[in-house]
Design a protein around this motif. Structure first.
Motif, PDB file in Angstrom:
ATOM      1  N   SER A 628       0.821  -1.218   0.000  1.00 27.02           N
ATOM      2  CA  SER A 628       0.000   0.000   0.000  1.00 27.02           C
ATOM      3  C   SER A 628       0.851   1.263   0.000  1.00 27.02           C
ATOM      4  O   SER A 628       0.335   2.364  -0.153  1.00 27.02           O
ATOM      5  CB  SER A 628      -0.898   0.008   1.225  1.00 27.02           C
ATOM      6  N   LEU A 629       2.175   1.112   0.214  1.00 23.65           N
ATOM      7  CA  LEU A 629       3.110   2.245   0.305  1.00 23.65           C
ATOM      8  C   LEU A 629       2.717   3.236   1.395  1.00 23.65           C
ATOM      9  O   LEU A 629       2.982   4.414   1.295  1.00 23.65           O
ATOM     10  CB  LEU A 629       3.230   2.966  -1.046  1.00 23.65           C
ATOM     11  N   LYS A 630       2.059   2.728   2.457  1.00 22.85           N
ATOM     12  CA  LYS A 630       1.715   3.599   3.581  1.00 22.85           C
ATOM     13  C   LYS A 630       2.574   3.209   4.785  1.00 22.85           C
ATOM     14  O   LYS A 630       2.855   2.034   4.984  1.00 22.85           O
ATOM     15  CB  LYS A 630       0.236   3.419   3.951  1.00 22.85           C
ATOM     16  N   PRO A 631       2.982   4.215   5.596  1.00 19.47           N
ATOM     17  CA  PRO A 631       3.722   3.862   6.813  1.00 19.47           C
ATOM     18  C   PRO A 631       2.854   3.019   7.738  1.00 19.47           C
ATOM     19  O   PRO A 631       1.643   3.213   7.789  1.00 19.47           O
ATOM     20  CB  PRO A 631       4.041   5.206   7.465  1.00 19.47           C
ATOM     21  N   CYS A 632       3.458   2.075   8.451  1.00 14.96           N
ATOM     22  CA  CYS A 632       2.670   1.205   9.326  1.00 14.96           C
ATOM     23  C   CYS A 632       3.503   0.854  10.553  1.00 14.96           C
ATOM     24  O   CYS A 632       4.672   1.224  10.646  1.00 14.96           O
ATOM     25  CB  CYS A 632       2.300  -0.073   8.587  1.00 14.96           C
ATOM     26  N   TYR A 633       2.904   0.138  11.505  1.00 11.15           N
ATOM     27  CA  TYR A 633       3.647  -0.339  12.669  1.00 11.15           C
ATOM     28  C   TYR A 633       4.282  -1.685  12.346  1.00 11.15           C
ATOM     29  O   TYR A 633       3.699  -2.500  11.644  1.00 11.15           O
ATOM     30  CB  TYR A 633       2.698  -0.540  13.856  1.00 11.15           C
ATOM     31  N   ALA A 634       5.468  -1.935  12.882  1.00 14.18           N
ATOM     32  CA  ALA A 634       6.061  -3.266  12.770  1.00 14.18           C
ATOM     33  C   ALA A 634       6.943  -3.492  13.991  1.00 14.18           C
ATOM     34  O   ALA A 634       7.502  -2.549  14.535  1.00 14.18           O
ATOM     35  CB  ALA A 634       6.894  -3.387  11.498  1.00 14.18           C
ATOM     36  N   ILE A 692      19.446   4.269   4.653  1.00 10.94           N
ATOM     37  CA  ILE A 692      17.990   4.159   4.848  1.00 10.94           C
ATOM     38  C   ILE A 692      17.500   5.313   5.729  1.00 10.94           C
ATOM     39  O   ILE A 692      16.510   5.979   5.421  1.00 10.94           O
ATOM     40  CB  ILE A 692      17.631   2.816   5.527  1.00 10.94           C
ATOM     41  N   LEU A 693      18.232   5.578   6.832  1.00 16.90           N
ATOM     42  CA  LEU A 693      17.800   6.610   7.778  1.00 16.90           C
ATOM     43  C   LEU A 693      17.853   7.994   7.151  1.00 16.90           C
ATOM     44  O   LEU A 693      16.995   8.837   7.405  1.00 16.90           O
ATOM     45  CB  LEU A 693      18.668   6.571   9.039  1.00 16.90           C
ATOM     46  N   ILE A 694      18.872   8.240   6.307  1.00 12.81           N
ATOM     47  CA  ILE A 694      18.976   9.560   5.678  1.00 12.81           C
ATOM     48  C   ILE A 694      17.806   9.773   4.718  1.00 12.81           C
ATOM     49  O   ILE A 694      17.270  10.865   4.608  1.00 12.81           O
ATOM     50  CB  ILE A 694      20.336   9.700   4.956  1.00 12.81           C
ATOM     51  N   ARG A 695      17.375   8.712   4.035  1.00 13.30           N
ATOM     52  CA  ARG A 695      16.227   8.853   3.137  1.00 13.30           C
ATOM     53  C   ARG A 695      14.929   8.649   3.908  1.00 13.30           C
ATOM     54  O   ARG A 695      14.174   7.698   3.645  1.00 13.30           O
ATOM     55  CB  ARG A 695      16.298   7.810   2.019  1.00 13.30           C
ATOM     56  N   ASP A 696      14.675   9.500   4.882  1.00  9.47           N
ATOM     57  CA  ASP A 696      13.439   9.473   5.670  1.00  9.47           C
ATOM     58  C   ASP A 696      13.206   8.161   6.420  1.00  9.47           C
ATOM     59  O   ASP A 696      12.108   7.902   6.874  1.00  9.47           O
ATOM     60  CB  ASP A 696      12.210   9.772   4.782  1.00  9.47           C
ATOM     61  N   GLY A 697      14.232   7.321   6.522  1.00  7.60           N
ATOM     62  CA  GLY A 697      14.110   6.113   7.339  1.00  7.60           C
ATOM     63  C   GLY A 697      13.136   5.072   6.829  1.00  7.60           C
ATOM     64  O   GLY A 697      12.654   4.246   7.598  1.00  7.60           O
ATOM     65  N   VAL A 698      12.844   5.097   5.529  1.00  2.00           N
ATOM     66  CA  VAL A 698      11.826   4.182   5.007  1.00  2.00           C
ATOM     67  C   VAL A 698      12.385   2.763   4.875  1.00  2.00           C
ATOM     68  O   VAL A 698      13.364   2.535   4.186  1.00  2.00           O
ATOM     69  CB  VAL A 698      11.322   4.662   3.629  1.00  2.00           C
ATOM     70  N   LEU A 699      11.740   1.822   5.568  1.00  2.00           N
ATOM     71  CA  LEU A 699      12.128   0.419   5.478  1.00  2.00           C
ATOM     72  C   LEU A 699      10.906  -0.353   4.973  1.00  2.00           C
ATOM     73  O   LEU A 699       9.874  -0.385   5.643  1.00  2.00           O
ATOM     74  CB  LEU A 699      12.531  -0.090   6.866  1.00  2.00           C
ATOM     75  N   TYR A 700      11.011  -0.961   3.786  1.00  2.00           N
ATOM     76  CA  TYR A 700       9.842  -1.640   3.224  1.00  2.00           C
ATOM     77  C   TYR A 700       9.629  -2.984   3.902  1.00  2.00           C
ATOM     78  O   TYR A 700      10.564  -3.762   4.066  1.00  2.00           O
ATOM     79  CB  TYR A 700      10.014  -1.818   1.712  1.00  2.00           C
ATOM     80  N   VAL A 701       8.366  -3.245   4.303  1.00  2.00           N
ATOM     81  CA  VAL A 701       8.036  -4.528   4.933  1.00  2.00           C
ATOM     82  C   VAL A 701       6.835  -5.121   4.205  1.00  2.00           C
ATOM     83  O   VAL A 701       6.071  -4.406   3.565  1.00  2.00           O
ATOM     84  CB  VAL A 701       7.695  -4.345   6.430  1.00  2.00           C
ATOM     85  N   LYS A 702       6.680  -6.463   4.286  1.00  2.00           N
ATOM     86  CA  LYS A 702       5.556  -7.094   3.598  1.00  2.00           C
ATOM     87  C   LYS A 702       4.759  -7.951   4.561  1.00  2.00           C
ATOM     88  O   LYS A 702       5.317  -8.748   5.304  1.00  2.00           O
ATOM     89  CB  LYS A 702       6.081  -7.952   2.445  1.00  2.00           C
ATOM     90  N   LEU A 703       3.446  -7.743   4.548  1.00  2.00           N
ATOM     91  CA  LEU A 703       2.556  -8.537   5.409  1.00  2.00           C
ATOM     92  C   LEU A 703       2.536  -9.987   4.950  1.00  2.00           C
ATOM     93  O   LEU A 703       2.601 -10.272   3.763  1.00  2.00           O
ATOM     94  CB  LEU A 703       1.126  -8.003   5.302  1.00  2.00           C
ATOM     95  N   ARG A 704       2.401 -10.902   5.926  1.00  2.00           N
ATOM     96  CA  ARG A 704       2.221 -12.307   5.558  1.00  2.00           C
ATOM     97  C   ARG A 704       0.746 -12.614   5.372  1.00  2.00           C
ATOM     98  O   ARG A 704      -0.108 -11.868   5.836  1.00  2.00           O
ATOM     99  CB  ARG A 704       2.738 -13.195   6.680  1.00  2.00           C
TER     100      ARG A 704
END
Length: 797
Positions: A628-634, A692-704
């Motif tokens: 979804s390209l939305k920030p989420c909790y992980a 990763i942190l310099i680029r707004d800290g975006v870490l891509y994750v995928k739901l199972r």
């Protein structure tokens, strides 16, 4: 007037405010995830806004004439403006690097509004009416800070060029100070290097003092530690001591000299450059010259020379290569405790031949001027070296007689310096803080001794504040709970002392001293909790924000709002580093003597407050759902390396979260079962995580499969329904098509289940195809390949 395209509906108040206060870029999805339970970000925004008139509520007593009443209101407004003028310093930290400028539009700078509204009729109160005396040039520095705050919003990654910087130059001369601040901010975020050298010289030859200060500090920050020659030349022109002895005397304004000296410290940071170190060492004790030369504000120049010397030799300790003949530590010690002035060596001998006609200092060192710079220079040269012999020089005196000779404020600096030298001994508990108070001040006192209790109370409190500052630097950006609890306890103690305003304690201590110590402890707490938006610290900041009467001056407001800015650094995306370079920047920015009023630069140049930005680093990790390209909790599992204080430890953190300093970590892992696991191994290299942190800290994750995001299902109860269907063999038979929504939120699959997997009128005859369709759907969803469904249907047909 519908036809002409105007609407008669006034714009809603929120829209108007969005535009003005310069903080609209901070509130977005990520802050909503970090602080989801309350509106603390909006509250900070309310506290830091300076673009709306303040509320001036003064009740008119029956015996007060109208004219006196107007004066009363204006005096009250003048007091409130002390706070408004101090806000931008905090706002710059709060909105740090949050905005990508549009190259075709100038940078929006919110106004600094110094008017008020008086209830009940909401009448205007203005300081320009001529009824009361308003200090001249009162808004010069606040405008400068306002410009810095606006410029610091620009992210280092944005596209800024020389033309755009010049395009922002305002037409009206009264905005020149704001533009000067904007230039300094561009240096702090690294864009000033794009400004053509020609333009830089052009700005400097205009002779506008603020522009020179902003430019010199800006270019030096942008060229931190590079020893860049062209910048060195630029700075040297403004420092008489760096010019050859035969050169013509240039008349450089004092504050510009101070900025240039700090600039040398920044450009040569950590290089141990011999010539500059030698010049700066003698500049700490620069004597006042004839014809009123160097007679005013000598303190800030001497301090700047000390800070710059500390930066040049940052952390070198006793391994200063090729400088043994300069006796740097001994000379600094002499500046600190006094004694006979040494003969000026080298090229400067000619300059200082004739003494000042105004100030008679004799041949002894004026410790009141040289002590702060020398103390901090020692602190920075021996930073983290744990050199006990130097640290012992900085101990508070152990007899009452000697104690009477030291300004209590200098005790704060000495304690701070001693603690940061003995870095590894700093412990986050109250016992450690109290252990800095010398033995003679504890325990019982012999009544026969002539002890000045006032001196003792002040000395104790300043030493405590110094130790708290050191604790703040040691645990800066760590959110260490022990350090926080310890500092919070001291803050409460000092608050209690403040609340007995009428009694003897405050009499002895003086409001100013207590408030100074309290402000330093508050700043220390903000350093520890930087970027976390901790509620207890926010409450303290808000409490001080409301205190506007009495002796609460511009400088204290500046300290409290800087604390607030650090607490929400960059809207929670940044926190402080505790590297040597960062500690040096923080010592410059949080120097414990805040200005008494908005034109005060006597002890410390106000522009240096913004150097705190050099200590900020991005450490917020934001998981983003790759579909979804939305920030989420992980859920993260963070493993610390073993150190001499603790063994290898693993902690669980719910991201988005601030990570600890990377050099402390072994690995960062995204934990299952909801998201596919992902391991970042930091024992090999940290570069990947840094980028990763310099680029707004975006870490891509995928739901199972069969898992829902934490936001929709915080406890994981809905997902439990799906676990029954996770074993391949028994799953198909146990699978209920109604439970499809626990697996997936894709509308196509849900409607497929609805139409093809439930018994309905049209499908009564085909029980077997229902089972088949359910099995297909089950297979596709659990294996996470819904795109196979059409293929299966095609085969079946």
């Amino acid at each position: 007037s519908v036809g002409s395209g105007f609407s008669l509906v006034p714009p809603s108040s929120t829209e108007v405010d969005e535009e003005e206060d310069g903080m609209s870029d901070i509130i977005h999805e990520v802050t909503g995830l970090i602080w989801s339970q309350d509106l603390r970000v909006q509250e900070v925004r309310r506290l830091l806004q300076s673009s709306r008139p303040v509320r001036v509520s003064v009740v008119q007593l029956p015996e007060v004439s109208d004219h006196e009443y107007i004066e009363e209101k204006e005096n009250k407004l003048l007091q409130l403006c002390q706070r408004t003028m101090a806000l931008p310093v905090g706002r710059g930290l709060f909105t740090l690097f949050s905005y990508h400028p549009v190259p075709t539009e100038p940078l929006p700078v919110p106004k600094l509004n110094l008017t008020g509204r008086a209830p009940p009729r909401n009448t205007m109160v203005d300081l320009n009416s001529g009824n009361i005396d308003v200090p001249p040039n009162m808004t010069n520095w606040p405008s400068f800070h306002n410009g810095v705050a606006a410029g610091l919003k620009i992210t280092p990654a944005s596209q800024v060029d020389s033309a755009w910087i010049a395009y922002n130059k305002p037409k009206s001369p009264e905005l020149a100070n704001e533009y000067a601040g904007f230039l300094m901010a561009l240096g702090l975020n690294g864009h000033l290097t794009k400004l053509a050298t020609l333009n830089i010289h052009d700005y400097l030859t205009k002779g506008h003092e603020m522009t020179s200060i902003g430019l010199l500090l800006g270019v030096s920050s942008a060229k931190l530690g590079t020893m860049d020659m062209s910048i060195t030349r630029l700075l040297s022109i403004h420092i008489p001591a760096l010019l050859p002895p035969t050169s013509t005397e240039l008349d450089v304004p004092h504050n510009v000299q101070v900025a240039a000296v700090i600039g040398i410290g920044l450009v040569y940071q950590g290089t141990g450059h011999r010539h500059n170190a030698e010049v700066l060492l003698s500049e700490i004790g620069r004597p006042p010259g004839p014809e009123m030369e160097y007679c005013t504000d000598r303190e800030s120049y001497s301090l700047a020379a000390g800070l710059a010397l500390g930066m040049v030799c940052l952390g070198h300790g006793s391994n200063l290569i090729g400088m043994t003949d300069l006796n740097v530590p001994e000379q600094l010690y002499q500046y600190m405790v006094g004694g006979h002035r040494r003969a000026q060596a080298g090229a400067n001998r000619e300059r200082h031949k004739s003494p000042s006609y105004q100030i008679k200092e004799g041949d002894t060192i004026n410790v009141d001027v040289t002590c702060p710079g020398a103390t901090l220079a020692l602190a920075m040269i021996y930073l983290k070296t744990n050199n006990r012999s130097i640290a012992d020089w900085l101990k508070p005196p152990d007899t009452w007689f000697l104690l009477d000779f030291i300004k209590p404020e200098f005790l704060l600096l000495r304690t701070l310096a001693r603690c940061v030298i003995m870095w590894d001994e700093i412990l986050p508990n109250t016992e450690w803080v109290k252990s800095n108070i010398p033995q003679i001040m504890r325990g019982n006192f012999d009544p026969s001794e002539d002890i000045n209790m006032d001196t003792m109370a002040q000395a104790q409190d300043y030493i405590t504040a110094g130790a708290c500052m050191a604790l703040g630097l040691r645990f800066a950006g760590s959110a260490n709970s022990d350090a926080f609890d310890c500092l919070y306890e001291f803050a409460r103690t000092f608050m209690k002392m403040m609340s007995f305003a009428g009694t003897a304690t405050v009499g002895a201590m003086g409001y100013y001293n207590l408030q100074t110590c309290l402000s330093m402890i508050l700043l220390a707490m903000s350093m520890v909790m930087a970027g976390t938006g901790n509620l207890k610290v926010l409450q303290l900041c808000r409490f001080f924000h409301k205190r506007t009467g009495g002796e609460m001056n511009y400088g204290f407001h500046m300290a409290h709002h800087m604390a607030l800015g650090l607490l929400f650094l960059g809207g929670g995306r940044y926190t402080l580093s505790s590297s040597n370079s960062a500690i040096a920047a923080l010592l410059c920015a949080l120097y414990p003597h805040f200005p008494a009023h908005s034109t005060d630069n006597r002890y410390h140049l106000q522009a240096l407050r913004h150097l705190a930005v050099l200590a900020a680093e991005p450490r917020l990790l934001v998981p983003v759902d790759v579909d979804s390209l939305k920030p989420c909790y992980a859920l993260l599992e963070v493993t610390y390396k073993a150190t001499k204080w603790y063994n290898q430890t693993t902690v669980e953190l719910m991201a988005p979260t601030l990570l600890p300093e990377l050099h402390l970590l072994k690995q960062v892992k995204v934990k299952g079962p909801r998201y596919w696991e992902l391991i970042l191994d930091l024992s090999k290299e940290t570069q990947h995580l840094k980028s990763i942190l310099i680029r707004d800290g975006v870490l891509y994750v995928k739901l199972r499969a069969g898992q829902l995001p934490y936001k929709d299902d915080p406890q994981g109860w809905k997902s439990l329904l799906a676990t029954t269907a996770n074993h391949r063999n028994s799953g198909v038979t146990a699978f209920r098509p109604e439970a499809i929504s626990t697996f997936t939120s894709e509308p196509a699959l849900i409607s497929f289940a609805e139409f093809f997997c439930k018994t309905s009128e049209g499908l009564k005859s085909r029980e077997d195809s229902l089972v088949l369709f359910s099995a297909m759907l089950y297979e596709c969803v659990t294996q996470e390949c819904p795109e196979m469904l059409p293929t299966y249907i095609a085969i079946e047909q």
